[in-house]
Write an enzyme that holds these catalytic residues in place. Structure first.
Site, PDB file in Angstrom:
ATOM      1  N   ALA A 190       0.815  -1.228   0.000  1.00  0.00           N
ATOM      2  CA  ALA A 190       0.000   0.000   0.000  1.00  0.00           C
ATOM      3  C   ALA A 190       0.849   1.280   0.000  1.00  0.00           C
ATOM      4  O   ALA A 190       0.787   2.085  -0.941  1.00  0.00           O
ATOM      5  CB  ALA A 190      -0.949  -0.022   1.194  1.00  0.00           C
TER       6      ALA A 190
ATOM      7  N   GLU B 234      10.829  -5.692  -2.596  1.00  0.00           N
ATOM      8  CA  GLU B 234       9.721  -6.318  -1.860  1.00  0.00           C
ATOM      9  C   GLU B 234      10.129  -7.756  -1.526  1.00  0.00           C
ATOM     10  O   GLU B 234      10.471  -8.527  -2.416  1.00  0.00           O
ATOM     11  CB  GLU B 234       8.449  -6.291  -2.717  1.00  0.00           C
ATOM     12  CG  GLU B 234       7.313  -7.167  -2.237  1.00  0.00           C
ATOM     13  CD  GLU B 234       6.882  -6.928  -0.792  1.00  0.00           C
ATOM     14  OE1 GLU B 234       6.536  -5.788  -0.449  1.00  0.00           O
ATOM     15  OE2 GLU B 234       6.911  -7.904   0.001  1.00  0.00           O
TER      16      GLU B 234
ATOM     17  N   ARG C 134       4.766  10.189 -11.277  1.00  0.00           N
ATOM     18  CA  ARG C 134       3.919  11.214 -11.906  1.00  0.00           C
ATOM     19  C   ARG C 134       4.486  12.614 -11.684  1.00  0.00           C
ATOM     20  O   ARG C 134       4.306  13.505 -12.504  1.00  0.00           O
ATOM     21  CB  ARG C 134       2.493  11.140 -11.351  1.00  0.00           C
ATOM     22  CG  ARG C 134       1.692   9.982 -11.918  1.00  0.00           C
ATOM     23  CD  ARG C 134       0.226  10.074 -11.548  1.00  0.00           C
ATOM     24  NE  ARG C 134      -0.011   9.643 -10.181  1.00  0.00           N
ATOM     25  CZ  ARG C 134      -0.308   8.399  -9.821  1.00  0.00           C
ATOM     26  NH1 ARG C 134      -0.384   7.449 -10.744  1.00  0.00           N
ATOM     27  NH2 ARG C 134      -0.517   8.086  -8.566  1.00  0.00           N
TER      28      ARG C 134
ATOM     29  N   VAL D  43      15.365  -6.588   2.048  1.00  0.00           N
ATOM     30  CA  VAL D  43      16.416  -5.647   2.466  1.00  0.00           C
ATOM     31  C   VAL D  43      16.879  -6.074   3.855  1.00  0.00           C
ATOM     32  O   VAL D  43      16.069  -6.221   4.778  1.00  0.00           O
ATOM     33  CB  VAL D  43      15.874  -4.199   2.477  1.00  0.00           C
ATOM     34  CG1 VAL D  43      16.935  -3.249   3.028  1.00  0.00           C
ATOM     35  CG2 VAL D  43      15.460  -3.787   1.068  1.00  0.00           C
TER      36      VAL D  43
ATOM     37  N   CYS E  87      -6.473  -6.070   1.897  1.00  0.00           N
ATOM     38  CA  CYS E  87      -7.805  -5.881   2.500  1.00  0.00           C
ATOM     39  C   CYS E  87      -8.821  -6.872   1.936  1.00  0.00           C
ATOM     40  O   CYS E  87      -9.848  -7.138   2.561  1.00  0.00           O
ATOM     41  CB  CYS E  87      -8.311  -4.464   2.246  1.00  0.00           C
ATOM     42  SG  CYS E  87      -7.146  -3.207   2.776  1.00  0.00           S
TER      43      CYS E  87
ATOM     44  N   ALA F 280      -4.021  -6.569  -2.905  1.00  0.00           N
ATOM     45  CA  ALA F 280      -5.081  -6.021  -2.047  1.00  0.00           C
ATOM     46  C   ALA F 280      -5.194  -6.857  -0.783  1.00  0.00           C
ATOM     47  O   ALA F 280      -6.028  -7.767  -0.698  1.00  0.00           O
ATOM     48  CB  ALA F 280      -6.400  -6.017  -2.810  1.00  0.00           C
TER      49      ALA F 280
ATOM     50  N   ASP G  83       1.986   1.432   7.861  1.00  0.00           N
ATOM     51  CA  ASP G  83       1.814   0.800   9.177  1.00  0.00           C
ATOM     52  C   ASP G  83       3.075   0.889  10.043  1.00  0.00           C
ATOM     53  O   ASP G  83       3.001   0.673  11.254  1.00  0.00           O
ATOM     54  CB  ASP G  83       1.481  -0.690   9.001  1.00  0.00           C
ATOM     55  CG  ASP G  83       0.108  -0.920   8.413  1.00  0.00           C
ATOM     56  OD1 ASP G  83      -0.611   0.064   8.161  1.00  0.00           O
ATOM     57  OD2 ASP G  83      -0.232  -2.095   8.203  1.00  0.00           O
TER      58      ASP G  83
ATOM     59  N   SER H  71       1.915  -4.631  -4.537  1.00  0.00           N
ATOM     60  CA  SER H  71       0.637  -3.951  -4.729  1.00  0.00           C
ATOM     61  C   SER H  71      -0.554  -4.896  -4.779  1.00  0.00           C
ATOM     62  O   SER H  71      -1.401  -4.795  -5.653  1.00  0.00           O
ATOM     63  CB  SER H  71       0.702  -3.134  -6.032  1.00  0.00           C
ATOM     64  OG  SER H  71      -0.271  -2.135  -6.018  1.00  0.00           O
TER      65      SER H  71
HETATM   66  C1  LIG Z   1      -6.149  -9.394   5.898  1.00  0.00           C
HETATM   67  C2  LIG Z   1      -6.049  -7.906   5.958  1.00  0.00           C
HETATM   68  C3  LIG Z   1      -7.189  -7.141   5.770  1.00  0.00           C
HETATM   69  C4  LIG Z   1      -7.119  -5.749   5.854  1.00  0.00           C
HETATM   70  N1  LIG Z   1      -8.260  -5.025   5.666  1.00  0.00           N
HETATM   71  C5  LIG Z   1      -8.191  -3.682   5.691  1.00  0.00           C
HETATM   72  C6  LIG Z   1      -9.322  -2.890   5.404  1.00  0.00           C
HETATM   73  O1  LIG Z   1     -10.406  -3.410   5.139  1.00  0.00           O
HETATM   74  N2  LIG Z   1      -9.200  -1.543   5.457  1.00  0.00           N
HETATM   75  C7  LIG Z   1      -8.013  -0.933   5.726  1.00  0.00           C
HETATM   76  O2  LIG Z   1      -7.951   0.291   5.737  1.00  0.00           O
HETATM   77  N3  LIG Z   1      -6.910  -1.671   5.989  1.00  0.00           N
HETATM   78  C8  LIG Z   1      -6.974  -3.015   5.984  1.00  0.00           C
HETATM   79  N4  LIG Z   1      -5.853  -3.744   6.224  1.00  0.00           N
HETATM   80  C9  LIG Z   1      -4.620  -3.057   6.607  1.00  0.00           C
HETATM   81  C10 LIG Z   1      -3.899  -2.524   5.376  1.00  0.00           C
HETATM   82  O3  LIG Z   1      -3.737  -3.565   4.474  1.00  0.00           O
HETATM   83  C11 LIG Z   1      -2.573  -1.959   5.807  1.00  0.00           C
HETATM   84  O4  LIG Z   1      -2.817  -0.887   6.673  1.00  0.00           O
HETATM   85  C12 LIG Z   1      -1.763  -1.453   4.629  1.00  0.00           C
HETATM   86  O5  LIG Z   1      -1.524  -2.472   3.726  1.00  0.00           O
HETATM   87  C13 LIG Z   1      -0.441  -0.888   5.131  1.00  0.00           C
HETATM   88  O6  LIG Z   1       0.367  -0.561   4.064  1.00  0.00           O
HETATM   89  P1  LIG Z   1       1.932  -0.602   4.218  1.00  0.00           P
HETATM   90  O7  LIG Z   1       2.494  -0.235   2.896  1.00  0.00           O
HETATM   91  O8  LIG Z   1       2.362   0.170   5.384  1.00  0.00           O
HETATM   92  O9  LIG Z   1       2.270  -2.091   4.575  1.00  0.00           O
HETATM   93  P2  LIG Z   1       1.985  -3.401   3.728  1.00  0.00           P
HETATM   94  O10 LIG Z   1       0.884  -3.191   2.791  1.00  0.00           O
HETATM   95  O11 LIG Z   1       1.863  -4.500   4.725  1.00  0.00           O
HETATM   96  O12 LIG Z   1       3.305  -3.598   2.890  1.00  0.00           O
HETATM   97  C14 LIG Z   1       4.546  -3.755   3.505  1.00  0.00           C
HETATM   98  C15 LIG Z   1       5.398  -4.623   2.594  1.00  0.00           C
HETATM   99  O13 LIG Z   1       6.751  -4.491   2.987  1.00  0.00           O
HETATM  100  C16 LIG Z   1       7.403  -5.714   2.748  1.00  0.00           C
HETATM  101  N5  LIG Z   1       8.617  -5.758   3.555  1.00  0.00           N
HETATM  102  C17 LIG Z   1       8.717  -5.726   4.912  1.00  0.00           C
HETATM  103  N6  LIG Z   1       9.999  -5.768   5.295  1.00  0.00           N
HETATM  104  C18 LIG Z   1      10.738  -5.830   4.155  1.00  0.00           C
HETATM  105  C19 LIG Z   1      12.130  -5.905   3.908  1.00  0.00           C
HETATM  106  N7  LIG Z   1      13.019  -5.921   4.896  1.00  0.00           N
HETATM  107  N8  LIG Z   1      12.534  -5.960   2.622  1.00  0.00           N
HETATM  108  C20 LIG Z   1      11.637  -5.927   1.614  1.00  0.00           C
HETATM  109  N9  LIG Z   1      10.313  -5.869   1.785  1.00  0.00           N
HETATM  110  C21 LIG Z   1       9.869  -5.810   3.049  1.00  0.00           C
HETATM  111  C22 LIG Z   1       6.367  -6.733   3.183  1.00  0.00           C
HETATM  112  O14 LIG Z   1       6.618  -7.972   2.576  1.00  0.00           O
HETATM  113  C23 LIG Z   1       5.069  -6.105   2.726  1.00  0.00           C
HETATM  114  O15 LIG Z   1       4.642  -6.631   1.501  1.00  0.00           O
HETATM  115  C24 LIG Z   1      -5.879  -5.133   6.127  1.00  0.00           C
HETATM  116  C25 LIG Z   1      -4.732  -5.901   6.302  1.00  0.00           C
HETATM  117  C26 LIG Z   1      -4.808  -7.274   6.206  1.00  0.00           C
HETATM  118  C27 LIG Z   1      -3.573  -8.088   6.391  1.00  0.00           C
END
Ligand SMILES: Cc1cc2nc3c(=O)[nH]c(=O)nc-3n(C[C@H](O)[C@H](O)[C@H](O)COP(=O)(O)OP(=O)(O)OC[C@H]3O[C@@H](n4cnc5c(N)ncnc54)[C@H](O)[C@@H]3O)c2cc1C
Length: 584
Positions: free
Chosen positions: A13, A35, A24, A83, A45, A43, A285, A41
């Site tokens: 996300a 990753e 852009r 990483v 959620c 979903a 997060d 990318s």
């Molecule tokens: C089952 C589920 C349902 C959800 N439903 C909702 C919803 O309905 N509404 C809502 O608002 N939110 C929801 N969420 C929460 C939402 O998905 C997260 O808040 C959002 O994805 C956070 O984005 P992010 O980029 O911070 O982390 P993420 O989307 O978790 O992406 C982080 C990425 O970093 C990668 N990563 C971590 N460490 C390393 C490293 N050292 N090297 C390389 N890559 C690494 C991980 O593999 C991961 O893919 C849900 C989450 C889950 C798991």
């Protein structure tokens, strides 16, 4: 001049939205995403609905692929690439290819950490058994789906949004599901009495919900089933355990690089999403954010904020100190807006809960409960919305709202969320001009009504009593049925209970009163109130209750203008029911 090289750790996300936005804004910089999972990318959620077969095709969960990033955005994506370390002095990353086990380094001019959060695993024996799952990724969902055939019963450990969404979807796949929640309410992000509506609804839909239930161990049985031991000595036999007890920011890289970490365990960032190192940004997060209503730091692991933060970090990186993109858009923080659908019930909230206000030590807030229909009652199919609105006593600023119902819930909370973001007051809610036609709303929309009740209270036209005060007086006796009990209870109230200062009158009809009433209440139906005023003492406060609060409001206005000190119990008996349940 060499183009700027921007590396992004994490490609879902926050990371993916940052990358796309950056392209852009800056066609010339180099953008690389690392990753560690096999997908970018996706979903996450949607994963619970993939388990439930609501989303049937896995590829629908892939929002973008590495090829799309390359072809459309000229962004390089390396999946299966973890990483391992950030070297801030040399501005390099060490990356391990998880398929080949080889490592290499890459250098950055700007770095974005978007590593997200990881599931918290309870520290109890047995959590590493094969039938214990957590749902975070596509491979997690595949594993659960593949094993579903072997499951007849599942335990979901954790009754927050994710746990309950998963529980619903498992139930839809034909499993018996038991939700274990360590505290006394499901959805701890809501106030307890509002969570009661959810518990009722889930039970009606066949979910077993055990509150105050803490697992102490998981054991494997000879037939491959599991036995979950609870701290209170009970045991539950099951086929699978889904862990959903919360998430924590994935901060190892940031910690090891010496970036500032906040007290809640997330990376500290400024309003440009910049960490304590000005060459490194962090989004999603993994960061701590300011709550716009309380001003306090908070972890808020949801997708909307992650996406917005990613965009904002991109603007700041592209801006390069020129104050073109970023100057106008410092991050506003989060206000806690969320929504969840469970067996046709929508649960939504924005701003602070009463629980949070109390934790902050805030006392000068007020609250109203109401149960309006999602649209006018005469149009078929109206459904009640259970609402709670919290606001500041001083100026009426809206502090938070929670709503539960089958229809029209998210729209109302979205409207209130917008007002909160614009520092709106209950007077603004009262005046909001919102959509109306019979099938969509009412001339007084639920949002208007919430504002009107609160604004009337602030203007002094409509004093409110707090349910807690009433419950504190009655809580020991609500179950008493016999006349003797009732007489003793009333005596106790008169002798030593502060509530004996007030007279509680119920202004519903006699038939409604007979069906159920609050012990100690006197029934004076609204339509005969004017004729029966002499039955009430002007020496003691009069508290008024009805079905949902409207007749009691009318009674309050009559009584106030006849010189009584009067208060309405907002939300009426429909709110009493959930307080009564919470107290039992
Ligand atoms: C089952 C589920 C349902 C959800 N439903 C909702 C919803 O309905 N509404 C809502 O608002 N939110 C929801 N969420 C929460 C939402 O998905 C997260 O808040 C959002 O994805 C956070 O984005 P992010 O980029 O911070 O982390 P993420 O989307 O978790 O992406 C982080 C990425 O970093 C990668 N990563 C971590 N460490 C390393 C490293 N050292 N090297 C390389 N890559 C690494 C991980 O593999 C991961 O893919 C849900 C989450 C889950 C798991």
């Amino acid at each position: 001049m060499a183009s700027k090289r921007v590396l992004i750790i994490g490609g879902v996300a926050g990371g993916a939205s940052c990358a796309a936005r950056l392209r852009r804004l800056d066609e010339h910089c180099e953008i690389v995403i690392y990753e560690m999972g096999s997908y970018v990318s996706f979903a996450n959620c949607g994963l619970p609905y993939f388990i439930g077969d609501v989303i049937v095709e896995e590829n629908k969960l892939m929002v973008a692929t590495p090829e799309l990033f390359r072809n459309r955005f000229n962004i390089q994506v390396f999946t299966d690439s973890q990483v391992l370390a950030i070297d801030r002095t040399s501005q390099t990353l060490t990356i391990k290819n998880q398929l080949t086990e080889q490592t290499h380094t890459d250098c950055y001019d700007a770095l974005v950490i978007a590593t997200g959060a990881q599931a918290v695993w309870p520290d109890i024996p047995g959590v590493d058994l094969p039938s214990v799952y957590a749902l975070r990724t596509i491979p997690d969902s595949r594993k659960i789906r593949a094993d579903l055939e072997k499951m007849r019963h599942a335990i979901v450990m954790g009754g927050g949004y994710l746990g309950l969404e998963l529980a619903e979807n498992l139930k839809k796949r034909g499993l018996e599901v038991c939700v274990l929640q360590s505290s006394g309410q499901l959805m701890p992000t809501l106030d307890k009495e509002m969570a009661r509506y959810i518990e009722q609804h889930l039970r009606e839909n066949g979910l077993e919900c055990r509150l105050n239930a803490i697992a102490s161990a998981i054991e494997l049985n000879p037939d491959q089933s599991l036995t979950v031991q609870l701290q209170d000595g009970q045991t539950i036999r099951t086929d699978a355990v889904m862990i959903s007890v919360g998430v924590k920011p994935r901060i190892e890289l940031a910690q090891q690089a010496g970036l500032e970490i906040g007290e809640l365990g997330g990376i500290r960032v400024n309003e440009n999403m910049q960490t304590s190192d000005p060459k490194i940004w962090a989004v999603g997060d993994v960061v701590e954010v300011r709550n716009t209503v309380s001003g306090q730091w908070q972890l808020f692991p949801l997708a909307g904020p992650a996406n917005r933060q990613g965009r904002l970090a991109a603007a700041h990186i592209a801006d390069n100190g020129r104050q073109i993109y970023a100057a106008a858009t410092p991050y506003r923080g989060v206000q806690g807006t969320s929504v969840c659908g469970l067996f046709g019930l929508t649960v939504a909230a924005t701003g602070l809960t009463e629980k949070q206000l109390k934790q902050m030590g805030m006392t000068d807030y007020e609250k109203v409960y109401l149960h309006p229909g999602n649209h006018v009652g005469y149009y078929p199919g109206a459904k009640p919305i259970r609402m709670k609105l919290l606001y500041h006593c001083r100026d009426g600023r809206v502090l938070g709202a929670q709503a539960v119902g089958e229809a029209g819930v998210a729209r109302r909370i979205d409207v209130i969320a917008t007002f909160i973001q614009m520092q709106g007051t209950v007077f603004d809610l009262e005046e909001a001009e919102l959509c109306y036609a019979p099938q969509f709303g009412a001339t007084k929309d639920p949002v208007n009504l919430a504002g009107m009740i609160a604004a009337n209270q602030l203007r002094g036209d409509h004093p409110l009593a707090r349910w807690e005060e009433l419950m504190d007086s009655h809580v020991q006796v609500v179950d008493s049925q016999t006349e003797q009990d009732e007489a003793e209870r009333l005596l106790a109230l008169i002798l030593d209970d502060p509530f004996q200062q007030a007279q509680l009158i119920d202004v519903r009809t006699e038939a409604e009163f007979e069906r159920k009433h609050i012990p100690g209440a006197i029934n004076i139906p609204l339509d005969s109130l004017r004729q029966r005023l002499d039955e009430l003492s002007t020496e003691r406060e009069v508290w008024v209750v009805c079905g949902v609060g409207l007749r009691a409001y009318n009674a309050t206005r009559i009584l106030q203008q006849h010189g009584f000190l009067v208060k309405n119990l907002s939300g009426g008996m429909q709110t009493y029911d959930v307080f009564e349940e919470s107290a039992s």
